[in-house]
Scaffold this motif. Sequence first.
Motif, PDB file in Angstrom:
ATOM      1  N   ALA A  43      56.150  28.106 -23.502  1.00  0.00           N
ATOM      2  CA  ALA A  43      55.304  28.234 -22.313  1.00  0.00           C
ATOM      3  C   ALA A  43      55.558  27.086 -21.338  1.00  0.00           C
ATOM      4  O   ALA A  43      55.569  27.281 -20.113  1.00  0.00           O
ATOM      5  N   GLU A  44      55.763  25.888 -21.872  1.00  0.00           N
ATOM      6  CA  GLU A  44      56.045  24.728 -21.022  1.00  0.00           C
ATOM      7  C   GLU A  44      57.357  24.897 -20.271  1.00  0.00           C
ATOM      8  O   GLU A  44      57.490  24.458 -19.115  1.00  0.00           O
ATOM      9  N   GLN A  45      58.329  25.570 -20.896  1.00  0.00           N
ATOM     10  CA  GLN A  45      59.627  25.792 -20.272  1.00  0.00           C
ATOM     11  C   GLN A  45      59.616  26.998 -19.329  1.00  0.00           C
ATOM     12  O   GLN A  45      60.645  27.303 -18.715  1.00  0.00           O
ATOM     13  N   GLY A  46      58.497  27.671 -19.223  1.00  0.00           N
ATOM     14  CA  GLY A  46      58.394  28.800 -18.313  1.00  0.00           C
ATOM     15  C   GLY A  46      58.877  30.111 -18.886  1.00  0.00           C
ATOM     16  O   GLY A  46      58.959  31.113 -18.163  1.00  0.00           O
ATOM     17  N   LEU A  47      59.212  30.146 -20.180  1.00  0.00           N
ATOM     18  CA  LEU A  47      59.685  31.379 -20.791  1.00  0.00           C
ATOM     19  C   LEU A  47      58.529  32.317 -21.153  1.00  0.00           C
ATOM     20  O   LEU A  47      58.756  33.503 -21.399  1.00  0.00           O
ATOM     21  N   LEU A  48      57.328  31.802 -21.235  1.00  0.00           N
ATOM     22  CA  LEU A  48      56.147  32.618 -21.529  1.00  0.00           C
ATOM     23  C   LEU A  48      55.077  32.307 -20.503  1.00  0.00           C
ATOM     24  O   LEU A  48      54.886  31.143 -20.118  1.00  0.00           O
ATOM     25  N   THR A  49      54.376  33.326 -20.047  1.00  0.00           N
ATOM     26  CA  THR A  49      53.234  33.093 -19.169  1.00  0.00           C
ATOM     27  C   THR A  49      52.079  32.532 -19.995  1.00  0.00           C
ATOM     28  O   THR A  49      52.001  32.779 -21.209  1.00  0.00           O
ATOM     29  N   PRO A  50      51.171  31.785 -19.403  1.00  0.00           N
ATOM     30  CA  PRO A  50      50.067  31.193 -20.170  1.00  0.00           C
ATOM     31  C   PRO A  50      49.222  32.215 -20.922  1.00  0.00           C
ATOM     32  O   PRO A  50      48.841  31.980 -22.072  1.00  0.00           O
ATOM     33  N   THR A  51      48.932  33.360 -20.298  1.00  0.00           N
ATOM     34  CA  THR A  51      48.085  34.344 -20.984  1.00  0.00           C
ATOM     35  C   THR A  51      48.799  34.959 -22.185  1.00  0.00           C
ATOM     36  O   THR A  51      48.183  35.202 -23.229  1.00  0.00           O
ATOM     37  N   VAL A  52      50.114  35.204 -22.042  1.00  0.00           N
ATOM     38  CA  VAL A  52      50.878  35.716 -23.181  1.00  0.00           C
ATOM     39  C   VAL A  52      50.914  34.671 -24.296  1.00  0.00           C
ATOM     40  O   VAL A  52      50.777  34.997 -25.485  1.00  0.00           O
ATOM     41  N   GLY A  75      36.862  36.357 -35.007  1.00  0.00           N
ATOM     42  CA  GLY A  75      37.103  35.453 -33.889  1.00  0.00           C
ATOM     43  C   GLY A  75      38.080  36.035 -32.885  1.00  0.00           C
ATOM     44  O   GLY A  75      37.883  35.901 -31.657  1.00  0.00           O
ATOM     45  N   CYS A  76      39.139  36.703 -33.366  1.00  0.00           N
ATOM     46  CA  CYS A  76      40.114  37.310 -32.455  1.00  0.00           C
ATOM     47  C   CYS A  76      39.485  38.436 -31.638  1.00  0.00           C
ATOM     48  O   CYS A  76      39.762  38.582 -30.431  1.00  0.00           O
ATOM     49  N   LEU A  77      38.649  39.256 -32.277  1.00  0.00           N
ATOM     50  CA  LEU A  77      37.990  40.353 -31.559  1.00  0.00           C
ATOM     51  C   LEU A  77      37.120  39.829 -30.418  1.00  0.00           C
ATOM     52  O   LEU A  77      37.066  40.421 -29.331  1.00  0.00           O
ATOM     53  N   VAL A  78      36.431  38.709 -30.662  1.00  0.00           N
ATOM     54  CA  VAL A  78      35.577  38.125 -29.620  1.00  0.00           C
ATOM     55  C   VAL A  78      36.418  37.478 -28.523  1.00  0.00           C
ATOM     56  O   VAL A  78      36.088  37.564 -27.333  1.00  0.00           O
ATOM     57  N   ALA A  79      37.520  36.812 -28.906  1.00  0.00           N
ATOM     58  CA  ALA A  79      38.306  36.037 -27.943  1.00  0.00           C
ATOM     59  C   ALA A  79      39.235  36.898 -27.095  1.00  0.00           C
ATOM     60  O   ALA A  79      39.590  36.502 -25.973  1.00  0.00           O
ATOM     61  N   MET A  80      39.643  38.057 -27.607  1.00  0.00           N
ATOM     62  CA  MET A  80      40.647  38.868 -26.901  1.00  0.00           C
ATOM     63  C   MET A  80      40.262  39.188 -25.455  1.00  0.00           C
ATOM     64  O   MET A  80      41.050  38.933 -24.528  1.00  0.00           O
ATOM     65  N   PRO A  81      39.083  39.720 -25.177  1.00  0.00           N
ATOM     66  CA  PRO A  81      38.763  40.048 -23.777  1.00  0.00           C
ATOM     67  C   PRO A  81      38.495  38.819 -22.904  1.00  0.00           C
ATOM     68  O   PRO A  81      38.444  38.938 -21.678  1.00  0.00           O
ATOM     69  N   LEU A  82      38.354  37.650 -23.533  1.00  0.00           N
ATOM     70  CA  LEU A  82      38.008  36.434 -22.782  1.00  0.00           C
ATOM     71  C   LEU A  82      39.211  35.545 -22.494  1.00  0.00           C
ATOM     72  O   LEU A  82      39.043  34.435 -21.977  1.00  0.00           O
ATOM     73  N   LEU A  83      40.433  35.993 -22.837  1.00  0.00           N
ATOM     74  CA  LEU A  83      41.611  35.145 -22.649  1.00  0.00           C
ATOM     75  C   LEU A  83      41.818  34.711 -21.194  1.00  0.00           C
ATOM     76  O   LEU A  83      42.127  33.535 -20.939  1.00  0.00           O
ATOM     77  N   PRO A  84      41.671  35.601 -20.191  1.00  0.00           N
ATOM     78  CA  PRO A  84      41.811  35.127 -18.794  1.00  0.00           C
ATOM     79  C   PRO A  84      40.802  34.035 -18.439  1.00  0.00           C
ATOM     80  O   PRO A  84      41.142  33.073 -17.740  1.00  0.00           O
ATOM     81  N   LEU A  85      39.573  34.164 -18.941  1.00  0.00           N
ATOM     82  CA  LEU A  85      38.556  33.145 -18.679  1.00  0.00           C
ATOM     83  C   LEU A  85      38.948  31.814 -19.331  1.00  0.00           C
ATOM     84  O   LEU A  85      38.819  30.749 -18.709  1.00  0.00           O
ATOM     85  N   PHE A  86      39.432  31.866 -20.559  1.00  0.00           N
ATOM     86  CA  PHE A  86      39.870  30.645 -21.231  1.00  0.00           C
ATOM     87  C   PHE A  86      41.013  29.986 -20.462  1.00  0.00           C
ATOM     88  O   PHE A  86      41.076  28.754 -20.343  1.00  0.00           O
ATOM     89  N   HIS A  87      41.907  30.804 -19.928  1.00  0.00           N
ATOM     90  CA  HIS A  87      43.035  30.265 -19.167  1.00  0.00           C
ATOM     91  C   HIS A  87      42.547  29.516 -17.931  1.00  0.00           C
ATOM     92  O   HIS A  87      43.030  28.413 -17.624  1.00  0.00           O
ATOM     93  N   ASP A  88      41.589  30.094 -17.241  1.00  0.00           N
ATOM     94  CA  ASP A  88      41.058  29.441 -16.040  1.00  0.00           C
ATOM     95  C   ASP A  88      40.362  28.127 -16.378  1.00  0.00           C
ATOM     96  O   ASP A  88      40.509  27.126 -15.667  1.00  0.00           O
ATOM     97  N   LEU A  89      39.592  28.112 -17.477  1.00  0.00           N
ATOM     98  CA  LEU A  89      38.875  26.893 -17.869  1.00  0.00           C
ATOM     99  C   LEU A  89      39.833  25.792 -18.308  1.00  0.00           C
ATOM    100  O   LEU A  89      39.668  24.621 -17.939  1.00  0.00           O
ATOM    101  N   LEU A  90      40.848  26.154 -19.095  1.00  0.00           N
ATOM    102  CA  LEU A  90      41.767  25.156 -19.624  1.00  0.00           C
ATOM    103  C   LEU A  90      42.761  24.662 -18.581  1.00  0.00           C
ATOM    104  O   LEU A  90      43.328  23.579 -18.726  1.00  0.00           O
ATOM    105  N   GLN A  91      42.970  25.467 -17.541  1.00  0.00           N
ATOM    106  CA  GLN A  91      43.915  25.078 -16.503  1.00  0.00           C
ATOM    107  C   GLN A  91      43.476  23.782 -15.826  1.00  0.00           C
ATOM    108  O   GLN A  91      44.302  22.949 -15.451  1.00  0.00           O
ATOM    109  N   ASP A  92      42.163  23.629 -15.664  1.00  0.00           N
ATOM    110  CA  ASP A  92      41.638  22.415 -15.027  1.00  0.00           C
ATOM    111  C   ASP A  92      41.600  21.235 -16.005  1.00  0.00           C
ATOM    112  O   ASP A  92      41.735  20.083 -15.595  1.00  0.00           O
ATOM    113  N   ALA A  93      41.415  21.526 -17.317  1.00  0.00           N
ATOM    114  CA  ALA A  93      41.255  20.452 -18.297  1.00  0.00           C
ATOM    115  C   ALA A  93      42.577  19.931 -18.835  1.00  0.00           C
ATOM    116  O   ALA A  93      42.667  18.777 -19.261  1.00  0.00           O
ATOM    117  N   ALA A  94      43.611  20.778 -18.832  1.00  0.00           N
ATOM    118  CA  ALA A  94      44.892  20.396 -19.444  1.00  0.00           C
ATOM    119  C   ALA A  94      45.919  20.071 -18.367  1.00  0.00           C
ATOM    120  O   ALA A  94      46.089  20.837 -17.419  1.00  0.00           O
TER     121      ALA A  94
END
Length: 565
Positions: free
Chosen positions: A199-208, A249-268
Motif C-alpha cells: 500500500a505504501e508503494q501505491g500497489l494497493l489502494t488504502p481501502t483494499v 469482528g469482520c462482519l461489524v467492520a466490513m461496512p465501516l471500512l471507508p469510515l475507518f479510512h477517513d479517520l485513520l487518514q488524519d491520524a497516520a
Amino acid sequence: MTELLNLLAAIALLVWGTFIVRTGVLRMFGEDLRHVLARSMGSRPSALAAGLGVTMLLQSSTATCMLMASFVGRQLVPTSAALAVMLGADMGSSLMAVVFSFDLSWLSPLLIFVGVVMFISREKSAVGKFGRVLIGLGLITLALHLIMQSTHPLVASPVVRTLLTSLPKEVVPQLIVGALLAVMSYSSLAIVLLTATLAEQGLLTPTVALGLVLGANLGSGVLGVLTTLRGSVATRRLPVGNLLCKSAGCLVAMPLLPLFHDLLQDAAPTVAREVVLFHLGFNMALAVLLVGATTLLASWLERWLVEPPAPLAPARPQHLDPMALETPSLAISCAAREALHQADVVETMLRGIEPVLRHDDLELSQQLRKMDDTVDALYSAIKFYLTQISQEALSEREGRRWTDIVSFTINMEQIGDIIERVLQDIEDKKIRKKRRFSDAGMAEIVHLHQRLLQNLRLGMSVFLDGNVHDAQKLLEEKARFRALEHEYAASHIVRLQTNTPYSVETSSLHLDLISDLKRINSHICSIAYPILESAGALANTRLRTGAPVASASAMPKVQDAQRQG
C-alpha cells in the motif's frame, strides 16, 4: 521476472524469520511460558496481558493458540480463560506489526551479526538460543527492507499495476484473498506487513489494503482451526471460539471500512502506518468488546462441541498432542502421560492373570491377550512421537526425561509380551487340559502375583515423580522377589517328591509361571535404574570384595546376568 522472484524470496524470508523467532522463544522459554500462562488465569485482564506478552515474544498468535488449545484439551485451563488469552494474543501480534512498520533496516545487520556470534559460540546454552531469536528478528527487518526494494520496479510495471488494480472492490473477495494468503504463509503478521508495504508503494489502494488486513485476521482464526482438526473435541473448542470472535469482528467492520479510512487518514502520516494502526485498532476493539463475553461463549462451545464418552480401555493414544511438539517441554509431558496410559493397560492385563487361573476363564484370557496389541500400538505411537521432538531443543533435564520415557515404554511393551505368553500357556497347559494347581502351589503363585502388582504400581510412581527413595525401595524388591522364586521353586520340588497329584500334573506350568513372574518383576525394577544412576546411588558391581574376577570374554555375560538377575 527477476523482480517478482526477488519479491517472493523476500516474502519467504519474512515468513522464515517469524518461524525462527517463534521456535527460538519456545525452545528458550517453553516451560516458563507454560507457567506464566497457567498463573495468569485468575482474571480476564491478567489473561489478556499474558496473551499479549507471550505473543509479542513468539511473533505468532497461531503459536499461542496451539499452546493454549493443548492446555484446554488436557483440562489444565478453562476454555473461557483461554479465549481471553487469545484476545490478548491478537493484540500482541498487531502491536508487533506496528513496531516493524518503522524503518528498522539499520537494526537488521546488527541483530543478525550479534545473533550469529551468540548462536555459534554458545549453541546449546540459553545464550545461543537467544542468539537464534535475534537472528530471526534481524531476518524479519531485513525481509521488510527487501520487500520495499523489490516493489519499486514492480510499481513501474504496467502488467503488475493492471493485475493489482483488478483486485475486486468488494470487501468479501478481499477478505477471502487475505485469509488465503494468511493460511498459505502460516503468518497473519507477515501478510499484514506485506500489505502495508504494498500500500505504501501505491500497489494497493488504502481501502483494499484494509480489506486484506481483515482477511488476514480471519485467516489467522482459520489457521488455528485447521491445525487442530486432528485434536480432541476439547482441543478444538478454543480455535473455533477464536474464529467466531474474529468472524463477528469482520462482519461489524466490513461496512465501516471507508469510515475507518477517513479517520485513520488524519491520524497516520503514511498509508503503511494507517494499515498497521487499523490492524491494531481492530484487535483492541475485539478484546475490549468481547472479553466480558468469553464465559458465555465458552459455555456455548462446551454444549455444542461435546466430548464423546471414552471407552473403558482405549486402544488409541490419548495424550500425544501433535500441537505440543512446538513446545518440547510440553511434548515431553504428553509422552510421559501416554506412557502411564500404556502402563495402565499392562496393569489391567497383569491383574487379570489371577482370575484366569482361579476360574479357568478362557474368554477373559483371550480378551487380555488381545490387549497386548494395544500395548504394542501405544509403544509404537509414543516412540514415533518422541522422535518428532527436536533433540537440540531439549534441555539436559528434558533429555534425561526423554530417555527415561523410552526405557519405560520398552519395559512395558516387553511385560505385555510376557503376560500374553503366560496367558497362552495357562490356556494350553491348564484350562484346555482341565488341570488344577495344588492349594499350596496356587497360594504361592497368588502371593507372587500380588507382590508383582504392588511393584508395578510402585514402578509407575517412580517413573512419575522420580523419587530416589522409592527407586531404592523398588530395586530392593528385585532381590526379595528372586529369593521368593527360589523358595517357591524348592517347595514345588518337595511336593513333587511326595507325589502330590496336582503338583505333578502342573509342574511344568508352575515352574514356568514363577520364572515368568520373576522376569516381569525384573523389567519393573529396571524403571529404577535411570533415577538411581542420575542420583549417583548405583554401585558399580554386585560382586563381593575379593571375589574371583571373571575372564574378559565372560564379562559381558556377567554384566547381562546382573541386569536380568
